[in-house]
Write a protein that holds these residues in place. Sequence first.
Motif, PDB file in Angstrom:
ATOM      1  N   VAL A 279      11.323 -18.400 -19.273  1.00  0.00           N
ATOM      2  CA  VAL A 279      12.527 -17.882 -19.919  1.00  0.00           C
ATOM      3  C   VAL A 279      12.176 -16.895 -21.028  1.00  0.00           C
ATOM      4  O   VAL A 279      11.011 -16.666 -21.337  1.00  0.00           O
ATOM      5  N   ARG A 280      13.206 -16.308 -21.637  1.00  0.00           N
ATOM      6  CA  ARG A 280      13.047 -15.185 -22.555  1.00  0.00           C
ATOM      7  C   ARG A 280      12.580 -15.638 -23.936  1.00  0.00           C
ATOM      8  O   ARG A 280      13.152 -16.549 -24.541  1.00  0.00           O
ATOM      9  N   ALA A 281      11.578 -14.976 -24.458  1.00  0.00           N
ATOM     10  CA  ALA A 281      11.058 -15.306 -25.784  1.00  0.00           C
ATOM     11  C   ALA A 281      12.046 -14.890 -26.864  1.00  0.00           C
ATOM     12  O   ALA A 281      12.780 -13.911 -26.730  1.00  0.00           O
ATOM     13  N   VAL A 282      12.044 -15.661 -27.950  1.00  0.00           N
ATOM     14  CA  VAL A 282      12.884 -15.342 -29.099  1.00  0.00           C
ATOM     15  C   VAL A 282      12.097 -15.658 -30.361  1.00  0.00           C
ATOM     16  O   VAL A 282      11.317 -16.614 -30.406  1.00  0.00           O
ATOM     17  N   SER A 283      12.264 -14.832 -31.370  1.00  0.00           N
ATOM     18  CA  SER A 283      11.549 -15.033 -32.625  1.00  0.00           C
ATOM     19  C   SER A 283      12.019 -16.301 -33.316  1.00  0.00           C
ATOM     20  O   SER A 283      13.202 -16.658 -33.272  1.00  0.00           O
ATOM     21  N   LEU A 284      11.081 -16.969 -33.990  1.00  0.00           N
ATOM     22  CA  LEU A 284      11.421 -18.206 -34.694  1.00  0.00           C
ATOM     23  C   LEU A 284      12.350 -17.953 -35.873  1.00  0.00           C
ATOM     24  O   LEU A 284      13.003 -18.882 -36.365  1.00  0.00           O
ATOM     25  N   ASP A 285      12.405 -16.701 -36.349  1.00  0.00           N
ATOM     26  CA  ASP A 285      13.316 -16.405 -37.451  1.00  0.00           C
ATOM     27  C   ASP A 285      14.680 -15.911 -36.955  1.00  0.00           C
ATOM     28  O   ASP A 285      15.494 -15.429 -37.735  1.00  0.00           O
ATOM     29  N   ALA A 286      14.894 -16.001 -35.643  1.00  0.00           N
ATOM     30  CA  ALA A 286      16.177 -15.580 -35.076  1.00  0.00           C
ATOM     31  C   ALA A 286      16.742 -16.662 -34.155  1.00  0.00           C
ATOM     32  O   ALA A 286      17.414 -16.366 -33.169  1.00  0.00           O
ATOM     33  N   LEU A 287      16.462 -17.912 -34.468  1.00  0.00           N
ATOM     34  CA  LEU A 287      16.898 -19.007 -33.611  1.00  0.00           C
ATOM     35  C   LEU A 287      18.415 -19.150 -33.587  1.00  0.00           C
ATOM     36  O   LEU A 287      19.090 -18.938 -34.595  1.00  0.00           O
ATOM     37  N   GLN A 288      18.911 -19.532 -32.399  1.00  0.00           N
ATOM     38  CA  GLN A 288      20.319 -19.830 -32.223  1.00  0.00           C
ATOM     39  C   GLN A 288      20.449 -21.211 -31.579  1.00  0.00           C
ATOM     40  O   GLN A 288      19.547 -21.648 -30.859  1.00  0.00           O
ATOM     41  N   PRO A 289      21.561 -21.895 -31.825  1.00  0.00           N
ATOM     42  CA  PRO A 289      21.759 -23.201 -31.173  1.00  0.00           C
ATOM     43  C   PRO A 289      21.627 -23.082 -29.653  1.00  0.00           C
ATOM     44  O   PRO A 289      22.179 -22.166 -29.048  1.00  0.00           O
ATOM     45  N   GLY A 290      20.875 -23.992 -29.073  1.00  0.00           N
ATOM     46  CA  GLY A 290      20.630 -23.971 -27.630  1.00  0.00           C
ATOM     47  C   GLY A 290      19.279 -23.405 -27.258  1.00  0.00           C
ATOM     48  O   GLY A 290      18.842 -23.583 -26.110  1.00  0.00           O
ATOM     49  N   ASP A 291      18.591 -22.732 -28.194  1.00  0.00           N
ATOM     50  CA  ASP A 291      17.249 -22.229 -27.901  1.00  0.00           C
ATOM     51  C   ASP A 291      16.286 -23.404 -27.714  1.00  0.00           C
ATOM     52  O   ASP A 291      16.468 -24.475 -28.312  1.00  0.00           O
ATOM     53  N   VAL A 329      18.423 -36.311 -33.326  1.00  0.00           N
ATOM     54  CA  VAL A 329      18.279 -35.026 -34.009  1.00  0.00           C
ATOM     55  C   VAL A 329      17.242 -35.183 -35.102  1.00  0.00           C
ATOM     56  O   VAL A 329      17.287 -36.132 -35.898  1.00  0.00           O
ATOM     57  N   ARG A 330      16.308 -34.243 -35.164  1.00  0.00           N
ATOM     58  CA  ARG A 330      15.203 -34.303 -36.103  1.00  0.00           C
ATOM     59  C   ARG A 330      14.927 -32.922 -36.685  1.00  0.00           C
ATOM     60  O   ARG A 330      15.340 -31.913 -36.136  1.00  0.00           O
ATOM     61  N   ASP A 331      14.167 -32.889 -37.747  1.00  0.00           N
ATOM     62  CA  ASP A 331      13.754 -31.629 -38.350  1.00  0.00           C
ATOM     63  C   ASP A 331      12.758 -30.910 -37.456  1.00  0.00           C
ATOM     64  O   ASP A 331      11.923 -31.555 -36.808  1.00  0.00           O
ATOM     65  N   ILE A 332      12.809 -29.583 -37.384  1.00  0.00           N
ATOM     66  CA  ILE A 332      11.933 -28.844 -36.472  1.00  0.00           C
ATOM     67  C   ILE A 332      10.551 -28.580 -37.051  1.00  0.00           C
ATOM     68  O   ILE A 332       9.627 -28.242 -36.299  1.00  0.00           O
ATOM     69  N   GLU A 333      10.366 -28.711 -38.357  1.00  0.00           N
ATOM     70  CA  GLU A 333       9.106 -28.295 -38.965  1.00  0.00           C
ATOM     71  C   GLU A 333       7.958 -29.238 -38.646  1.00  0.00           C
ATOM     72  O   GLU A 333       6.905 -28.842 -38.182  1.00  0.00           O
ATOM     73  N   GLY A 334       8.151 -30.512 -38.927  1.00  0.00           N
ATOM     74  CA  GLY A 334       7.123 -31.488 -38.588  1.00  0.00           C
ATOM     75  C   GLY A 334       5.763 -31.132 -39.131  1.00  0.00           C
ATOM     76  O   GLY A 334       5.598 -30.824 -40.300  1.00  0.00           O
ATOM     77  N   ASP A 335       4.764 -31.127 -38.262  1.00  0.00           N
ATOM     78  CA  ASP A 335       3.386 -30.888 -38.696  1.00  0.00           C
ATOM     79  C   ASP A 335       2.986 -29.433 -38.578  1.00  0.00           C
ATOM     80  O   ASP A 335       1.815 -29.089 -38.716  1.00  0.00           O
ATOM     81  N   GLY A 336       3.945 -28.551 -38.290  1.00  0.00           N
ATOM     82  CA  GLY A 336       3.619 -27.131 -38.221  1.00  0.00           C
ATOM     83  C   GLY A 336       3.130 -26.651 -36.889  1.00  0.00           C
ATOM     84  O   GLY A 336       2.639 -25.539 -36.773  1.00  0.00           O
ATOM     85  N   HIS A 337       3.251 -27.451 -35.843  1.00  0.00           N
ATOM     86  CA  HIS A 337       2.759 -27.052 -34.527  1.00  0.00           C
ATOM     87  C   HIS A 337       3.837 -26.473 -33.621  1.00  0.00           C
ATOM     88  O   HIS A 337       3.688 -26.426 -32.412  1.00  0.00           O
ATOM     89  N   LEU A 338       4.954 -26.057 -34.229  1.00  0.00           N
ATOM     90  CA  LEU A 338       5.961 -25.310 -33.504  1.00  0.00           C
ATOM     91  C   LEU A 338       5.376 -23.947 -33.182  1.00  0.00           C
ATOM     92  O   LEU A 338       5.080 -23.152 -34.077  1.00  0.00           O
ATOM     93  N   MET A 339       5.146 -23.665 -31.900  1.00  0.00           N
ATOM     94  CA  MET A 339       4.414 -22.438 -31.530  1.00  0.00           C
ATOM     95  C   MET A 339       5.281 -21.334 -30.977  1.00  0.00           C
ATOM     96  O   MET A 339       4.837 -20.194 -30.859  1.00  0.00           O
ATOM     97  N   GLY A 340       6.528 -21.619 -30.618  1.00  0.00           N
ATOM     98  CA  GLY A 340       7.355 -20.563 -30.060  1.00  0.00           C
ATOM     99  C   GLY A 340       8.699 -21.073 -29.612  1.00  0.00           C
ATOM    100  O   GLY A 340       8.952 -22.278 -29.585  1.00  0.00           O
ATOM    101  N   ALA A 341       9.579 -20.127 -29.296  1.00  0.00           N
ATOM    102  CA  ALA A 341      10.923 -20.475 -28.841  1.00  0.00           C
ATOM    103  C   ALA A 341      11.317 -19.592 -27.667  1.00  0.00           C
ATOM    104  O   ALA A 341      10.785 -18.479 -27.502  1.00  0.00           O
TER     105      ALA A 341
END
Length: 346
Positions: A279-291, A329-341
């Motif tokens: 699927v289509r990449a999106v920047s982590l600073d431009a997240l929208q609900p459903g990403d 529902v949880r916080d997305i930050e966690g341990d910092g291993h969020l690598m992309g959206a």
Amino acid sequence: MSRPRTTASGALLAVTLFVAVPQATVSAQPGDDPTDPMERYERLGARAARTEEDFSEAERDLAARRTARERATAAHLTAQQALSRAQQAQRRFQGEIDEFASASLRNGRVVRWSAVFTSGSASDFLDRMSALDLVAAGQADTLDRLSTVTTDADRALAAASTARRDAHRATTAAERAVATLRERRADLDDQIAEVRAALGALSDDDRTALGTVRDDGVYLGPPGAANDAMQAALAKRGTPYQWGATGPDEFDCSGLTSWAYARAGITIPRTSRQQFTAVRAVSLDALQPGDLLFYDDGTGDPATIHHVALYVGDGRMVDAPTEGQVVDVRDIEGDGHLMGARRIAG
């Protein structure tokens, strides 16, 4: 992915096993074994999550290998049939050539001189000579046709040989894929057993906290398929995690995201690694609900992705973490291993 923990005193643990391990865990040596029960649970869960993705990839590879084997086997059968037909045609025309070969002298100078002696008139002689020319022409045509069917037979033989080789290779590859799948399955079973043992070693309060919905808030996105998928996932809060489950009563992480989007009328791949690449990449600073949010082991390598969640807004996500936990529902930050959206719709 590690979250703030819920201890016996009531602090929230929002650990997301199927995401990533803490930085300290990533840098630890393979032989290290955390003594803290919750840390051990997190680490073992993250490792099992990666192994489950590996197992899923092995399943897909086996399916592809089996399909290739079926196609190669069918191609071999077709090539063998074509070869048989070509060889039959070759034998048929070879028989005609053999007849002409046995009459080569009669179709040469002897026959032509006999036409002179046996002809009753000049007109008869010309008729006989014309007939002989027609016979020679027939020989040439037969030879041409023999050459054609011989070429066809040679090509069919080469095609059959190639198809046989391809079928053999495909069969061998499928057999290897079966062996790999069995190994991955055994590894996964062992690691799941370790996760369950680590879960059992936690305190009653910790296990209760892990299995309790902590966020029952309302999250809304713009109208459309992405919001529909998000609402479907949110409606499953409290549903237990199960390895390899795709709903509606149990989920693993990618089982939840694929199920939610299916409810919105959109089919996406089954596993988190597949979803990341499809699927289509999106920047982590431009997240929208459903990403979709993807987590790895901290290296940034897509091959290590082992968790996916669905963004709901306000820095939060809905996901199915791991065994012992529920969709929440949880916080997305966690341990910092969020690598992309990735964005599915909108």
